[in-house]
Design a protein around this motif. Structure first.
Motif, PDB file in Angstrom:
ATOM      1  N   TYR A 135     -41.404 -21.511  -5.619  1.00  0.00           N
ATOM      2  CA  TYR A 135     -41.207 -20.357  -4.639  1.00  0.00           C
ATOM      3  C   TYR A 135     -42.030 -20.466  -3.427  1.00  0.00           C
ATOM      4  O   TYR A 135     -41.524 -20.356  -2.378  1.00  0.00           O
ATOM      5  CB  TYR A 135     -41.796 -18.873  -5.413  1.00  0.00           C
ATOM      6  CG  TYR A 135     -42.103 -18.004  -4.511  1.00  0.00           C
ATOM      7  CD1 TYR A 135     -40.579 -17.022  -3.938  1.00  0.00           C
ATOM      8  CD2 TYR A 135     -43.018 -17.471  -3.825  1.00  0.00           C
ATOM      9  CE1 TYR A 135     -40.712 -16.080  -3.211  1.00  0.00           C
ATOM     10  CE2 TYR A 135     -43.172 -16.309  -2.809  1.00  0.00           C
ATOM     11  CZ  TYR A 135     -41.968 -15.562  -2.515  1.00  0.00           C
ATOM     12  OH  TYR A 135     -42.039 -14.366  -1.705  1.00  0.00           O
ATOM     13  N   ALA A 136     -43.474 -21.069  -3.485  1.00  0.00           N
ATOM     14  CA  ALA A 136     -44.113 -21.118  -2.223  1.00  0.00           C
ATOM     15  C   ALA A 136     -43.403 -22.200  -1.175  1.00  0.00           C
ATOM     16  O   ALA A 136     -43.385 -22.162  -0.029  1.00  0.00           O
ATOM     17  CB  ALA A 136     -45.584 -21.594  -2.548  1.00  0.00           C
ATOM     18  N   CYS A 137     -42.894 -23.160  -1.793  1.00  0.00           N
ATOM     19  CA  CYS A 137     -42.386 -24.208  -1.090  1.00  0.00           C
ATOM     20  C   CYS A 137     -41.003 -23.803  -0.637  1.00  0.00           C
ATOM     21  O   CYS A 137     -40.699 -24.280   0.747  1.00  0.00           O
ATOM     22  CB  CYS A 137     -42.060 -25.526  -1.960  1.00  0.00           C
ATOM     23  SG  CYS A 137     -41.749 -27.066  -0.824  1.00  0.00           S
ATOM     24  N   ALA A 138     -40.340 -23.053  -1.278  1.00  0.00           N
ATOM     25  CA  ALA A 138     -38.847 -22.475  -0.827  1.00  0.00           C
ATOM     26  C   ALA A 138     -39.151 -21.571   0.391  1.00  0.00           C
ATOM     27  O   ALA A 138     -38.358 -21.492   1.353  1.00  0.00           O
ATOM     28  CB  ALA A 138     -38.129 -21.747  -1.903  1.00  0.00           C
ATOM     29  N   CYS A 139     -40.186 -20.739   0.435  1.00  0.00           N
ATOM     30  CA  CYS A 139     -40.468 -19.986   1.648  1.00  0.00           C
ATOM     31  C   CYS A 139     -40.890 -20.944   2.693  1.00  0.00           C
ATOM     32  O   CYS A 139     -40.619 -20.454   3.962  1.00  0.00           O
ATOM     33  CB  CYS A 139     -41.854 -19.140   1.263  1.00  0.00           C
ATOM     34  SG  CYS A 139     -41.717 -17.891   0.097  1.00  0.00           S
ATOM     35  N   ARG A 140     -41.740 -21.946   2.563  1.00  0.00           N
ATOM     36  CA  ARG A 140     -41.801 -22.837   3.922  1.00  0.00           C
ATOM     37  C   ARG A 140     -40.520 -23.487   4.224  1.00  0.00           C
ATOM     38  O   ARG A 140     -40.225 -23.898   5.430  1.00  0.00           O
ATOM     39  CB  ARG A 140     -42.777 -23.940   3.464  1.00  0.00           C
ATOM     40  CG  ARG A 140     -44.178 -23.433   3.279  1.00  0.00           C
ATOM     41  CD  ARG A 140     -45.274 -24.402   3.228  1.00  0.00           C
ATOM     42  NE  ARG A 140     -45.040 -25.289   2.115  1.00  0.00           N
ATOM     43  CZ  ARG A 140     -45.540 -25.345   0.697  1.00  0.00           C
ATOM     44  NH1 ARG A 140     -46.430 -24.095   0.703  1.00  0.00           N
ATOM     45  NH2 ARG A 140     -45.478 -26.037  -0.319  1.00  0.00           N
ATOM     46  N   ALA A 141     -39.588 -23.877   3.232  1.00  0.00           N
ATOM     47  CA  ALA A 141     -38.275 -24.496   3.451  1.00  0.00           C
ATOM     48  C   ALA A 141     -37.511 -23.489   4.476  1.00  0.00           C
ATOM     49  O   ALA A 141     -36.728 -23.750   5.379  1.00  0.00           O
ATOM     50  CB  ALA A 141     -37.528 -25.025   2.321  1.00  0.00           C
ATOM     51  N   LEU A 142     -37.606 -22.269   4.015  1.00  0.00           N
ATOM     52  CA  LEU A 142     -36.660 -21.057   4.771  1.00  0.00           C
ATOM     53  C   LEU A 142     -37.093 -21.011   6.185  1.00  0.00           C
ATOM     54  O   LEU A 142     -36.438 -20.839   6.897  1.00  0.00           O
ATOM     55  CB  LEU A 142     -36.969 -19.708   4.052  1.00  0.00           C
ATOM     56  CG  LEU A 142     -36.335 -18.504   4.768  1.00  0.00           C
ATOM     57  CD1 LEU A 142     -34.573 -18.733   4.467  1.00  0.00           C
ATOM     58  CD2 LEU A 142     -36.568 -17.285   3.868  1.00  0.00           C
ATOM     59  N   GLU A 143     -38.684 -20.888   6.317  1.00  0.00           N
ATOM     60  CA  GLU A 143     -38.936 -20.979   7.636  1.00  0.00           C
ATOM     61  C   GLU A 143     -38.482 -22.205   8.560  1.00  0.00           C
ATOM     62  O   GLU A 143     -38.400 -22.121   9.971  1.00  0.00           O
ATOM     63  CB  GLU A 143     -40.556 -21.156   7.445  1.00  0.00           C
ATOM     64  CG  GLU A 143     -41.149 -19.481   6.899  1.00  0.00           C
ATOM     65  CD  GLU A 143     -42.861 -19.842   7.018  1.00  0.00           C
ATOM     66  OE1 GLU A 143     -43.223 -20.350   7.895  1.00  0.00           O
ATOM     67  OE2 GLU A 143     -43.373 -19.049   5.969  1.00  0.00           O
ATOM     68  N   ASN A 144     -38.338 -23.116   7.932  1.00  0.00           N
ATOM     69  CA  ASN A 144     -37.758 -24.364   8.527  1.00  0.00           C
ATOM     70  C   ASN A 144     -36.348 -24.559   9.053  1.00  0.00           C
ATOM     71  O   ASN A 144     -35.899 -25.407   9.557  1.00  0.00           O
ATOM     72  CB  ASN A 144     -38.288 -25.771   7.934  1.00  0.00           C
ATOM     73  CG  ASN A 144     -39.790 -26.017   7.951  1.00  0.00           C
ATOM     74  OD1 ASN A 144     -40.591 -25.439   8.600  1.00  0.00           O
ATOM     75  ND2 ASN A 144     -40.276 -26.526   6.752  1.00  0.00           N
ATOM     76  N   THR A 145     -35.613 -23.622   8.387  1.00  0.00           N
ATOM     77  CA  THR A 145     -34.092 -23.739   8.542  1.00  0.00           C
ATOM     78  C   THR A 145     -33.677 -23.558   9.983  1.00  0.00           C
ATOM     79  O   THR A 145     -32.937 -24.257  10.379  1.00  0.00           O
ATOM     80  CB  THR A 145     -33.449 -22.514   7.831  1.00  0.00           C
ATOM     81  OG1 THR A 145     -33.856 -21.445   8.056  1.00  0.00           O
ATOM     82  CG2 THR A 145     -33.778 -23.136   6.368  1.00  0.00           C
ATOM     83  N   PRO A 146     -34.394 -22.698  10.913  1.00  0.00           N
ATOM     84  CA  PRO A 146     -34.043 -22.645  12.242  1.00  0.00           C
ATOM     85  C   PRO A 146     -34.014 -23.962  12.899  1.00  0.00           C
ATOM     86  O   PRO A 146     -33.063 -24.229  13.969  1.00  0.00           O
ATOM     87  CB  PRO A 146     -34.805 -21.811  12.956  1.00  0.00           C
ATOM     88  CG  PRO A 146     -35.185 -20.777  11.837  1.00  0.00           C
ATOM     89  CD  PRO A 146     -35.430 -21.738  10.736  1.00  0.00           C
TER      90      PRO A 146
END
Length: 531
Positions: free
Chosen positions: A163-174
């Motif tokens: 979950y924690a890494c998914a949050c960071r990956a989400l922030e990187n999508t733009p």
């Protein structure tokens, strides 16, 4: 709380995921700019998970009367299957495959969460014809990588790391996908997956995950995001497909040549197909050549955008129906319909979606099934919260819905129209013919598998061996209390002479009674209404 997934944890996960997506649905819809800026990713994910949750609840309900309890394989398999048959949109279809990938690992005796997340990410990429980074796929892969790294600390630690890494990956999508960077938003599907993973953490640990940064765009940015079909493609086509693996391989190649955003998920003979095309007919025809497509949904992107922008009509009727013929009949009468397949009752989200599609200030909702009473009430409540005035008429059969539609007058005052429709529905007794699947006790005695059951107002009143004779018996019982009009709804596979036989039976025994026959189409039961 369980530190590893079991059946009860899966049930809790479904419930929490549905709650999370319900809270975030509007926000996720608002940032939906890829692959099409049609503002429905949050809604599609919600409907997909709602279908999954309903399937899991059905498994638990089936065990309630016995001493045994569902095992992980039962619950996870139901969750994946429910998501498959209820998947909506590009992201919903991918989420269904993620859950299927997890199920493939978790049903094994030694299946662990980390391995399940890895298989989920891999199977989702395999299902997408042309994977794109900066999407839900990137978020899923990052979650799987983190779970792998934390696997030695146990399942709970693995899903928390995921979950924690998914949050960071989400922030990187733009930064990975240009269209997101221009709009200043994160990927909508990825944000939905983060919500689902957060629910998994809470189900396994009892801990509410730390809040993540919002993906909502600045109002000025949101206003600048114009709906568009990728490359000018006009239609989104989705359908369930019964076909073998070889046929699906050919289908993928053909659909890939017709358009893009192609996602085909499933297996074991049942698939969910999603594609964006200019020629919707060709996409459906390809499915027909591959196997048996059904639950076909075609959305015209420009029309959908126009529907959102046009001025709402004053009043509409939304009706649930079983069978394409009934759907056509109700639509001719001016209703917006929701098609219910045998064994697949619509979820409240589907009813809310239909209410939105009707685009009216006032809506009369006809569930046409006693089992949908609570589902329809939940949908009405949600629509009211969105500013729509909704009246729920508790119709228990399609023939009651037909009677209500017959007296519907949209130019009348809303309350007067609802009273008239309610009175017409209430004055209609309803019967239904069904075939017993197993031996069981009924209010009319013991039935055997294969017996024809005649139900009147929801209770078994007649047990017979012949469809036509049982229908005649039901008609006589219903007309013994009087009546002026008989409505017959015949299924697609009814004997060719059945309508004529039943009309003749009514005429001979009840001279003053008129008969109207409708053909319900595939999936419709044999229904009888007496007014």
């Amino acid at each position: 709380m369980p530190q590893t997934l079991d059946a009860l944890a899966v049930r809790t996960w479904c419930s929490l995921a549905l709650e999370a997506l319900g809270r975030e649905r509007e926000e996720i819809d608002a940032i939906n700019v890829y692959p099409v800026a049609d503002g429905d990713t949050g809604t599609n994910l919600y409907l997909t998970v709602e279908s999954a949750a309903r399937a899991v609840e059905a498994v638990f309900a089936a065990y309630e009367t016995g001493s045994a309890a569902p095992v992980l394989a039962d619950a996870m398999g139901a969750m994946a299957h429910g998501a498959l048959i209820g998947a909506r949109g590009n992201s919903g279809t991918i989420l269904a495959q993620l859950l299927r990938g997890m199920a493939e690992v978790l049903v094994e005796r030694d299946g662990r969460a980390a391995g399940a997340l890895r298989r989920a990410a891999e199977s989702a990429r395999e299902a997408v014809a042309h994977p794109v980074e900066g999407t839900i796929l990137s978020v899923a892969s990052a979650a799987a990588d983190a779970a792998d790294a934390a696997v030695s600390d146990g399942d709970a630690a693995a899903v928390k790391a995921a979950y924690a890494c998914a949050c960071r990956a989400l922030e990187n999508t733009p930064g990975q996908l240009e269209v997101l960077g221009r709009a200043g938003v994160v990927d909508a599907g990825g944000q939905g997956l983060v919500a689902v993973l957060g629910a998994l953490v809470e189900a396994m640990t009892g801990e509410t995950p730390a809040a993540r940064p919002t993906g909502r765009p600045h109002p000025a940015v949101a206003a600048a995001v114009e709906p568009c079909a990728d490359g000018g493609l006009a239609f989104e086509v989705i359908y369930l497909l019964e076909a073998d693996d070889t046929a699906v391989t050919r289908l993928k190649a053909r659909l890939d040549g017709l358009g893009d955003s192609l996602v085909v998920v499933g297996g074991d003979g049942l698939w969910n197909v999603h594609v964006h095309v200019d020629d919707a007919g060709a996409a459906v025809e390809a499915g027909v050549e591959a196997g048996r497509p059904y639950r076909i949904r075609i959305t015209h992107f420009a029309a959908a955008d126009h529907a959102e922008r046009r001025e709402p009509v004053q009043r509409a009727v939304v009706a649930v129906v079983r069978g394409e013929g009934l759907a056509g009949l109700c639509e001719t009468a001016g209703a917006t319909t929701v098609l219910a397949r045998p064994g697949e009752p619509p979820a409240s989200g589907e009813l809310v979606e239909a209410i939105r599609r009707a685009h009216a200030r006032e809506v009369v909702l006809l569930p046409n099934d006693a089992e949908l009473r609570h589902t329809a009430a939940a949908a009405a409540e949600q629509a009211r919260a969105e500013g729509v005035r909704v009246a729920l008429i508790p119709t228990r059969s399609a023939v009651q819905g037909i009677a209500a539609l017959a007296v519907h007058e949209p130019d009348r005052r809303f309350d007067e129209d609802v009273v008239a429709m309610t009175s017409a529905a209430g004055a209609t007794r309803y019967g239904e013919l069904a075939v017993a699947e197993r031996q069981s006790f009924t209010s009319a005695g013991v039935c055997q598998a294969g017996d024809v059951l005649g139900l009147i107002d929801g209770d078994v009143a007649v047990i017979g061996a012949d469809l036509a004779e049982t229908a005649e018996n039901v008609l006589d019982r219903m007309l013994s209390a009087g009546g002026e009009l008989v409505t017959l709804v015949l299924p697609e596979d009814a004997p060719a002479d059945l309508a004529e036989r039943l009309e003749t039976h009514v005429t001979r025994g009840h001279l003053a009674v008129d008969t109207v026959v409708h053909h319900g189409g595939r999936g419709a039961p044999l229904l009888i209404g007496v007014e």
